[in-house]
Design an enzyme around this catalytic site. Structure first.
Site, mmCIF file in Angstrom:
data_model
loop_
_atom_site.group_PDB
_atom_site.id
_atom_site.type_symbol
_atom_site.label_atom_id
_atom_site.label_comp_id
_atom_site.label_asym_id
_atom_site.label_seq_id
_atom_site.Cartn_x
_atom_site.Cartn_y
_atom_site.Cartn_z
ATOM 1 N N LYS A 198 -4.526 8.656 3.357
ATOM 2 C CA LYS A 198 -5.855 8.111 3.087
ATOM 3 C C LYS A 198 -6.650 9.180 2.360
ATOM 4 O O LYS A 198 -6.366 10.371 2.499
ATOM 5 C CB LYS A 198 -6.555 7.763 4.405
ATOM 6 C CG LYS A 198 -7.700 6.791 4.253
ATOM 7 C CD LYS A 198 -7.257 5.338 4.205
ATOM 8 C CE LYS A 198 -8.391 4.416 3.846
ATOM 9 N NZ LYS A 198 -8.000 2.999 3.941
ATOM 10 N N ASP B 228 -10.465 1.064 -1.271
ATOM 11 C CA ASP B 228 -10.984 0.855 0.090
ATOM 12 C C ASP B 228 -12.490 0.659 -0.090
ATOM 13 O O ASP B 228 -12.938 0.311 -1.201
ATOM 14 C CB ASP B 228 -10.646 2.075 0.981
ATOM 15 C CG ASP B 228 -10.962 1.839 2.453
ATOM 16 O OD1 ASP B 228 -10.264 1.047 3.096
ATOM 17 O OD2 ASP B 228 -11.925 2.440 2.986
HETATM 18 P P1 NDP Z 1 -16.053 -3.248 0.464
HETATM 19 O O1 NDP Z 1 -16.706 -1.988 0.036
HETATM 20 O O2 NDP Z 1 -15.591 -4.217 -0.548
HETATM 21 O O3 NDP Z 1 -17.019 -4.033 1.472
HETATM 22 C C1 NDP Z 1 -17.506 -3.472 2.640
HETATM 23 C C2 NDP Z 1 -18.538 -4.438 3.210
HETATM 24 O O4 NDP Z 1 -18.942 -4.000 4.503
HETATM 25 C C3 NDP Z 1 -19.790 -4.522 2.363
HETATM 26 O O5 NDP Z 1 -20.314 -5.809 2.455
HETATM 27 C C4 NDP Z 1 -20.711 -3.508 3.070
HETATM 28 O O6 NDP Z 1 -22.072 -3.727 2.844
HETATM 29 C C5 NDP Z 1 -20.354 -3.789 4.491
HETATM 30 N N1 NDP Z 1 -20.706 -2.657 5.351
HETATM 31 C C6 NDP Z 1 -20.409 -1.353 5.156
HETATM 32 N N2 NDP Z 1 -20.909 -0.619 6.152
HETATM 33 C C7 NDP Z 1 -21.510 -1.483 6.987
HETATM 34 C C8 NDP Z 1 -22.188 -1.347 8.201
HETATM 35 N N3 NDP Z 1 -22.388 -0.157 8.769
HETATM 36 N N4 NDP Z 1 -22.642 -2.482 8.780
HETATM 37 C C9 NDP Z 1 -22.461 -3.694 8.221
HETATM 38 N N5 NDP Z 1 -21.822 -3.873 7.059
HETATM 39 C C10 NDP Z 1 -21.363 -2.789 6.463
HETATM 40 O O7 NDP Z 1 -14.856 -2.802 1.435
HETATM 41 P P2 NDP Z 1 -13.584 -3.628 1.857
HETATM 42 O O8 NDP Z 1 -13.917 -5.055 2.055
HETATM 43 O O9 NDP Z 1 -12.473 -3.252 0.963
HETATM 44 O O10 NDP Z 1 -13.245 -2.942 3.263
HETATM 45 C C11 NDP Z 1 -13.856 -3.376 4.478
HETATM 46 C C12 NDP Z 1 -13.057 -2.818 5.653
HETATM 47 O O11 NDP Z 1 -11.703 -3.284 5.560
HETATM 48 C C13 NDP Z 1 -12.958 -1.296 5.730
HETATM 49 O O12 NDP Z 1 -12.879 -0.916 7.093
HETATM 50 C C14 NDP Z 1 -11.623 -1.014 5.053
HETATM 51 O O13 NDP Z 1 -11.062 0.221 5.483
HETATM 52 C C15 NDP Z 1 -10.812 -2.174 5.586
HETATM 53 N N6 NDP Z 1 -9.636 -2.503 4.802
HETATM 54 C C16 NDP Z 1 -9.718 -2.817 3.473
HETATM 55 C C17 NDP Z 1 -8.581 -3.154 2.771
HETATM 56 C C18 NDP Z 1 -8.635 -3.621 1.349
HETATM 57 O O14 NDP Z 1 -7.593 -4.049 0.845
HETATM 58 N N7 NDP Z 1 -9.782 -3.606 0.698
HETATM 59 C C19 NDP Z 1 -7.255 -3.082 3.391
HETATM 60 C C20 NDP Z 1 -7.275 -2.836 4.813
HETATM 61 C C21 NDP Z 1 -8.439 -2.524 5.469
HETATM 62 P P3 NDP Z 1 -22.877 -2.789 1.813
HETATM 63 O O15 NDP Z 1 -22.555 -3.338 0.471
HETATM 64 O O16 NDP Z 1 -24.282 -2.976 2.219
HETATM 65 O O17 NDP Z 1 -22.384 -1.376 2.003
#
Ligand code: NDP
Length: 463
Positions: free
Chosen positions: A143, A183
């Site tokens: 990571k 990510d």
């Molecule tokens: P993105 O950056 O696309 O989206 C993250 C989302 O979560 C945004 O809507 C963000 O809002 C919100 N967010 C972040 N911090 C907080 C918080 N403290 N409270 C509420 N909402 C929050 O990321 P991903 O969708 O790619 O990833 C989301 C999760 O999934 C992470 O934990 C990542 O490690 C995990 N993951 C992702 C994978 C992938 O293929 N993308 C694969 C496996 C796991 P804002 O825009 O306001 O920051």
């Protein structure tokens, strides 16, 4: 939300495992990494599940597998300097944690977020080892990321930052060594800038990064894969309990990559998604969230979820994101970030009769919250199994890059579906084998661990 919704100094206290070997390793780890609460939390959860395996297989202790598996093979930390649009020099810190390569090249995403630190990346890298193992594909765990905040930056600033990040990272990665992906904060745009810089420096067009655009060697379905995979996994979990997504009410946190495509697939499976969020607040729409609107807001306009109310009269916006878990639902899919469902939120979800919780984000539920779900007989799908669809499809992208062949959307989607069903079966079987029927947390940890441990045993000690 506080960064650590639990008492950092108490991580590891009240260890629930009795095995002396595990206790000694954890004590030593805690002393060495006292300021890494997320990492210790992730290790503790895995150790709790591994106790019966360690008891049954003394050869693992003899070969020091546990001491070795909690120590990253390599950590790279570096300076990233770049110039913002006003001509001012900015400095961020970059990291790559190459955790374990026993079963394949390091593989795991890159996160750009101000909260990024070594503890978070070590927790994510550690989880990634077992997740990648569960996919059945030959990929090790890693990571990386930076404390850079992409929010509010211009495209040119993002490009200059990504280029500077890759100017250092390219020395340590390669299609057979380490294959990063996206990510939080790293989507197609960032991958493109980093890939372009890698290609310039290395003079090779290869599969060094996954999550590439289709015209540059990417795989169809990679964008959708984590969210779709989460729903395929949840569907298996529901099926075994004689249930399905049909007509269920679903709450999804986040509105990023994972959340958007979980919303799309859950809707296609006949569920009604009633809420989504971002770090500022959440949207509740009783008539059902339209995933096409989320795509428009987040992917096209790069806007805030609050603006959803401009598209739907029945949608209501509430400031603050943790309140989303007070909305009654049958299925909860936390897809935002780590530790977003704590004890209080879990209690409310149970009181509101949630039937299934599956983790789209990494470690979104605190240990207390997981215990509440398990004790209340709520079906619980842990992240390393439930969200493995993204990395699995990244590995399918690596296959296509190596063979220089592209598969159709249907073909990749079918493979993804098969992988998620297979993961569910492995996890469920491992739980049964060690007399913990239905405990998918233990099943995922054990099934993921045993394959890596066997590879480490087979390869000997001195590497
Ligand atoms: P993105 O950056 O696309 O989206 C993250 C989302 O979560 C945004 O809507 C963000 O809002 C919100 N967010 C972040 N911090 C907080 C918080 N403290 N409270 C509420 N909402 C929050 O990321 P991903 O969708 O790619 O990833 C989301 C999760 O999934 C992470 O934990 C990542 O490690 C995990 N993951 C992702 C994978 C992938 O293929 N993308 C694969 C496996 C796991 P804002 O825009 O306001 O920051």
């Amino acid at each position: 939300m506080p960064l650590y919704p639990f008492n950092v100094s108490r991580v590891g206290e009240g260890m629930t495992f009795e095995n002396q070997y595990l206790k000694d390793v954890f004590k030593n780890l805690k002393e060495k990494n006292a300021n890494e609460p997320e990492f210790l939390q992730a290790v503790k959860e895995v150790f709790e599940s591994l106790e019966p395996v360690i008891d049954k297989r003394p050869e693992l202790q003899k070969a020091g597998i546990i001491e070795r598996i909690v120590e990253p093979e390599r950590i790279i930390m570096f300076r990233i300097s770049w110039m913002d649009d006003s001509g001012k020099v900015q400095v961020n810190r970059g990291y790559r944690v190459q955790f374990n390569s026993a079963i394949g090249p390091y593989k795991g995403g890159i996160r750009f977020h101000p909260s990024v630190n070594l503890s978070i990346l070590k927790f994510l890298g550690f989880e990634q080892i077992f997740k990648n193992s569960l996919t059945t594909l030959p990929i090790g765990g890693g990571k990386g990321g930076s404390d850079f905040d992409p929010k509010g930056k211009s495209d040119n600033e993002i490009m200059r930052f990504c280029q500077s990040f890759m100017t250092e990272l390219f020395k340590y990665i390669g299609p057979d060594t380490d294959v990063p992906a996206g990510d939080i904060g790293v989507g197609s745009r960032e991958i493109g800038f980093m890939f372009g810089q890698y290609k310039r420096l290395q003079n090779e067009h290869n599969g060094v990064l996954s999550g590439k655009a289709i015209h540059s060697g990417g795989s169809l379905v990679r964008t959708e894969a984590t969210g779709y995979g989460l729903c395929y996994f949840t569907n298996e979990m529901l099926k075994e309990a004689g249930q399905s997504f049909k007509d269920k009410t679903v709450v999804i946190s986040g509105s990023g990559n994972v959340a958007t495509y979980a919303c799309e697939k859950a809707t296609q499976f006949g569920a009604r998604v009633v809420a989504v969020s971002d770090s500022d607040g959440y949207i509740y729409d009783e008539s059902g969230i339209d995933y096409r609107i989320i795509k428009e807001i987040k992917e096209v306009k790069r806007g805030r979820i609050q603006t959803y109310v401009n598209y739907s009269k029945s949608a209501k916006y509430t400031r603050g994101c943790s309140g989303i878990w007070t909305i009654p639902c049958d299925i909860a899919l936390p897809c935002a970030t780590q530790n977003e469902i704590n004890k209080e939120s879990a209690e409310i979800l149970v009181k509101n009769k949630v039937m299934a919780v599956a983790e789209g984000a990494n470690m979104p539920c605190t240990p207390d919250a997981i215990a509440i779900f398990q004790n209340s007989k709520v079906l619980f799908g842990p992240a390393k199994a439930a969200n493995a669809g993204g990395v699995a499809t990244s590995a399918l992208e690596m296959c296509q890059n190596s063979t220089r062949i592209s598969w159709s959307f249907e073909e990749v989607d079918q493979r993804l579906r098969d992988i998620m069903i297979n993961i569910y079966n492995q996890v469920s079987e491992a739980a049964k084998k060690y007399n913990m029927d239905g405990n998918l947390v233990a099943g995922a940890n054990i099934a993921g661990f045993e394959k890596v441990a066997n590879a480490m045993l087979w390869q000997g000690v001195s590497y």
